[in-house]
Design an enzyme around this catalytic site. Structure first.
Site, PDB file in Angstrom:
ATOM      1  N   THR A 128      49.709  35.342  37.837  1.00 35.27           N
ATOM      2  CA  THR A 128      49.742  35.468  38.917  1.00 35.27           C
ATOM      3  C   THR A 128      49.686  34.183  38.649  1.00 35.27           C
ATOM      4  O   THR A 128      48.527  33.940  38.166  1.00 35.27           O
ATOM      5  CB  THR A 128      49.002  36.347  39.193  1.00 35.27           C
ATOM      6  OG1 THR A 128      49.488  37.337  39.484  1.00 35.27           O
ATOM      7  CG2 THR A 128      48.653  36.066  40.153  1.00 35.27           C
TER       8      THR A 128
ATOM      9  N   THR B 159      42.992  36.886  40.688  1.00 34.16           N
ATOM     10  CA  THR B 159      43.837  37.505  39.715  1.00 34.16           C
ATOM     11  C   THR B 159      43.740  38.345  38.790  1.00 34.16           C
ATOM     12  O   THR B 159      42.203  38.446  38.322  1.00 34.16           O
ATOM     13  CB  THR B 159      44.388  36.119  38.558  1.00 34.16           C
ATOM     14  OG1 THR B 159      45.549  36.802  37.794  1.00 34.16           O
ATOM     15  CG2 THR B 159      43.491  35.649  38.147  1.00 34.16           C
TER      16      THR B 159
ATOM     17  N   HIS C 125      42.937  42.662  37.900  1.00 30.98           N
ATOM     18  CA  HIS C 125      43.660  44.382  37.466  1.00 30.98           C
ATOM     19  C   HIS C 125      44.046  44.537  39.450  1.00 30.98           C
ATOM     20  O   HIS C 125      42.466  44.789  39.994  1.00 30.98           O
ATOM     21  CB  HIS C 125      42.855  44.821  36.829  1.00 30.98           C
ATOM     22  CG  HIS C 125      43.781  46.049  36.827  1.00 30.98           C
ATOM     23  ND1 HIS C 125      42.935  46.952  36.404  1.00 30.98           N
ATOM     24  CD2 HIS C 125      44.471  47.577  37.834  1.00 30.98           C
ATOM     25  CE1 HIS C 125      42.812  48.432  36.404  1.00 30.98           C
ATOM     26  NE2 HIS C 125      44.377  48.530  37.478  1.00 30.98           N
ATOM     27  N   GLY C 126      45.241  44.678  40.297  1.00 27.01           N
ATOM     28  CA  GLY C 126      45.301  44.491  41.362  1.00 27.01           C
ATOM     29  C   GLY C 126      44.377  45.307  42.643  1.00 27.01           C
ATOM     30  O   GLY C 126      44.083  45.294  43.229  1.00 27.01           O
TER      31      GLY C 126
ATOM     32  N   ARG D   3      54.944  49.104  43.821  1.00 26.71           N
ATOM     33  CA  ARG D   3      53.775  49.456  43.965  1.00 26.71           C
ATOM     34  C   ARG D   3      53.465  47.649  44.408  1.00 26.71           C
ATOM     35  O   ARG D   3      54.052  47.244  43.821  1.00 26.71           O
ATOM     36  CB  ARG D   3      53.332  49.228  42.690  1.00 26.71           C
ATOM     37  CG  ARG D   3      52.009  48.869  41.789  1.00 26.71           C
ATOM     38  CD  ARG D   3      51.524  47.353  41.621  1.00 26.71           C
ATOM     39  NE  ARG D   3      50.458  47.068  41.112  1.00 26.71           N
ATOM     40  CZ  ARG D   3      49.581  45.832  40.873  1.00 26.71           C
ATOM     41  NH1 ARG D   3      50.590  44.720  41.113  1.00 26.71           N
ATOM     42  NH2 ARG D   3      48.510  46.295  40.694  1.00 26.71           N
ATOM     43  N   VAL D   4      52.213  47.588  45.215  1.00 25.98           N
ATOM     44  CA  VAL D   4      52.103  46.095  45.584  1.00 25.98           C
ATOM     45  C   VAL D   4      50.241  45.734  45.157  1.00 25.98           C
ATOM     46  O   VAL D   4      49.768  46.826  45.183  1.00 25.98           O
ATOM     47  CB  VAL D   4      51.521  46.157  47.207  1.00 25.98           C
ATOM     48  CG1 VAL D   4      51.220  44.810  47.481  1.00 25.98           C
ATOM     49  CG2 VAL D   4      53.647  46.221  47.900  1.00 25.98           C
ATOM     50  N   GLY D   5      49.780  45.060  44.826  1.00 26.67           N
ATOM     51  CA  GLY D   5      48.943  44.749  43.733  1.00 26.67           C
ATOM     52  C   GLY D   5      47.705  43.515  45.009  1.00 26.67           C
ATOM     53  O   GLY D   5      47.941  43.949  46.022  1.00 26.67           O
ATOM     54  N   ASP D   6      46.405  43.447  44.892  1.00 28.17           N
ATOM     55  CA  ASP D   6      46.299  42.557  45.514  1.00 28.17           C
ATOM     56  C   ASP D   6      46.399  41.396  45.870  1.00 28.17           C
ATOM     57  O   ASP D   6      45.968  40.951  46.997  1.00 28.17           O
ATOM     58  CB  ASP D   6      44.879  42.436  44.665  1.00 28.17           C
ATOM     59  CG  ASP D   6      45.516  41.442  43.701  1.00 28.17           C
ATOM     60  OD1 ASP D   6      45.665  41.554  42.754  1.00 28.17           O
ATOM     61  OD2 ASP D   6      44.205  40.152  43.420  1.00 28.17           O
TER      62      ASP D   6
HETATM   63  N1  ASP Z   1      46.676  40.760  40.486  1.00 30.82           N
HETATM   64  C1  ASP Z   1      48.157  40.700  40.117  1.00 30.82           C
HETATM   65  C2  ASP Z   1      48.517  42.403  40.591  1.00 30.82           C
HETATM   66  O1  ASP Z   1      47.686  43.830  40.575  1.00 30.82           O
HETATM   67  C3  ASP Z   1      48.547  40.907  38.379  1.00 30.82           C
HETATM   68  C4  ASP Z   1      47.467  40.088  37.859  1.00 30.82           C
HETATM   69  O2  ASP Z   1      46.609  39.145  38.530  1.00 30.82           O
HETATM   70  O3  ASP Z   1      47.845  39.126  36.728  1.00 30.82           O
HETATM   71  O4  ASP Z   1      49.427  42.529  40.974  1.00 30.82           O
END
Ligand code: ASP
Length: 304
Positions: free
Chosen positions: A170, A221, A223-224, A198-201
């Site tokens: 990211t 960046t 684990h979202g 799926r949508v992360g942070d």
């Molecule tokens: N934070 C990002 C997500 O969860 C992934 C990453 O930072 O590698 O989508």
């Protein structure tokens, strides 16, 4: 107020043979962003440009080079935020867009909304005359290989992606311009082999990014799912309001991420006084920044 800029290219276990590309990528984005800042560009323009360069670099999991979900498709998320007004634009689960952060900026500038997702975001991109990019042009062989490996043996826990050699990359940038305005942008292809939708942070305000001239800016960046549970970008900037420096806020935020939800990740921070900071609890994180003398620095791992 002297200008400041820091960028990142993701926090995870970056394979040693990829370190040079990651360092080169973040350095090029910081160099280009800094040149713009020195020409008097706004923090908002600078973070957009720096993140576009990182999206165009196939090394990173954003734009070209994004990871593939469990259907073998790319879905991307991005956010950009203006610390002067707290205005923001974000997009989620977009496909075929070369530069999701550009689309996020158009959401900020040209709509009354803060976030567009999926088909609505695509319709808006067409309305604004954005060109679409075939999925094949965004897909790199590295990610096809990773997808094939995951299909043969699916990953067990997504937390492992950030500590074991799986995927990451990211990208993000935080800038403070000569007028004292702070801006942030974050862009991602998400996590490899995730469920579609799926949508992360990353595109979530306060989680993957936050900017406020009254405190500072942060781009996340990692684990979202965990980062959004503790709304970490806002947490970091709130710590600045309580008197912490950018570096103290970065360290405390990563400690909190692990202590509260056992999360792994990294962040970059700029405080309103011009302090810079970054922290991560993953093995690596690619970072580049320009110090108060104008010298450019890069980082990928803690000293051995
Ligand atoms: N934070 C990002 C997500 O969860 C992934 C990453 O930072 O590698 O989508």
């Amino acid at each position: 107020m002297p200008a400041r800029l820091i960028v990142h290219g993701g926090a995870w276990r970056i394979p040693p043979e990829e370190h040079a590309d990651h360092l080169q990528g973040v350095e090029a984005a910081a160099r280009a962003g800094w040149a713009l800042l020195m020409e008097g560009a706004s923090a908002l323009d600078v973070v957009e440009k720096a993140v576009m360069l990182l999206e165009d670099d196939p090394t990173f999991d954003a734009g070209t080079g994004s990871v593939l979900n469990c259907l073998g498709e790319i879905e991307m998320d991005a956010i950009i935020m203006d610390g002067r007004t707290l205005e923001m634009g974000a997009v989620a689960a977009v496909q075929g867009i070369q530069n999701p952060v550009r689309l996020a900026r158009l959401v900020l500038e040209d709509t009354d909304h803060n976030m567009l997702v999926g088909q609505g975001a695509h319709d808006f991109a067409r309305l604004k005359g954005m060109r679409f990019t075939p999925a094949a042009a965004l897909t790199v062989p590295r990610e096809v290989k990773r997808f094939m490996a995951f299909q043969a043996q699916p990953p067990t826990k997504s937390a492992e992606s950030f500590t074991a050699a799986a995927s990451g990359g990211t990208v993000g940038a935080v800038a403070l311009d000569n007028s004292g305005n702070i801006a942030v942008a974050t862009s991602t292809g998400g996590t490899a082999f995730s469920l579609p939708g799926r949508v992360g942070d990353s595109p979530l305000v306060g989680s993957g990014a936050y900017a406020d001239n009254e405190t500072g800016g942060a781009s996340l960046t990692g684990h979202g799912e965990k980062i959004m549970q503790v709304v970490l970008a806002k947490h970091a900037t709130d710590l600045i309001r309580l008197g912490k420096s950018a570096q103290e806020a970065a360290d405390a935020s990563i400690a909190y991420l692990y202590q509260r939800v056992e999360g792994y990740g990294g962040l970059i921070v700029v405080d309103k006084f011009g302090g810079l900071g970054f922290a991560h609890n993953t093995p690596h994180m690619a970072v580049a920044w320009v110090d108060e003398t104008g010298a450019l620095h890069t980082y990928i791992a803690p000293p051995a």
